[in-house]
Design an enzyme around this catalytic site. Sequence first.
Site, mmCIF file in Angstrom:
data_model
loop_
_atom_site.group_PDB
_atom_site.id
_atom_site.type_symbol
_atom_site.label_atom_id
_atom_site.label_comp_id
_atom_site.label_asym_id
_atom_site.label_seq_id
_atom_site.Cartn_x
_atom_site.Cartn_y
_atom_site.Cartn_z
ATOM 1 C CG HIS A 69 -1.869 -1.177 1.157
ATOM 2 N ND1 HIS A 69 -3.032 -1.147 2.225
ATOM 3 C CD2 HIS A 69 -2.256 -2.272 0.159
ATOM 4 C CE1 HIS A 69 -3.954 -2.198 1.839
ATOM 5 N NE2 HIS A 69 -3.373 -2.963 0.591
ATOM 6 C CD GLU A 71 -1.986 3.897 3.114
ATOM 7 O OE1 GLU A 71 -3.274 3.502 3.645
ATOM 8 O OE2 GLU A 71 -1.685 3.323 2.252
ATOM 9 C CB CYS A 97 -6.212 -1.428 5.129
ATOM 10 S SG CYS A 97 -4.178 -1.739 5.263
ATOM 11 C CB CYS A 100 -1.726 1.424 6.319
ATOM 12 S SG CYS A 100 -1.021 0.428 4.664
#
Length: 139
Positions: A69, A71, A97, A100
Amino acid sequence: MNEKQQKLDERYLRMACIWAENSYCVRRQVGALVVKDKMIISDGYNGTPTGFENVCEDENNVSKPYVLHAEANAITKLARSSNNSDGSTIYITASPCIECAKLIIQAGIKRVVYGEKYRLTDGIDLLERAGIEVVYLGE
């Protein structure tokens, strides 16, 4: 939040949207910027790990399990630099999510600004539980 901070947040979030365009993911492109003392100290977008093919989805258009992801990419990039994220803000084009969110908490990031809500809210819920300021700048 004061007007100056609001304008800064909007600008950095627009920059994260532009950064998301670097992603090779077809289904969804997400970008993230980590900002500290009005300086961008890290950036990331969703994609495969370094050295892997730049294909995020399988033949069924499902994200491959090893896709990172935005992040996570931004935070792990900090680990390879001389910067630290204590007290910083992360700007993300989509809400984080739960995985993260855990990285954000552990990285010492104190503010999260995002522009698009995801169907699951567990990441945002965890950030708020940890006392992190969460700002939604979407429609």
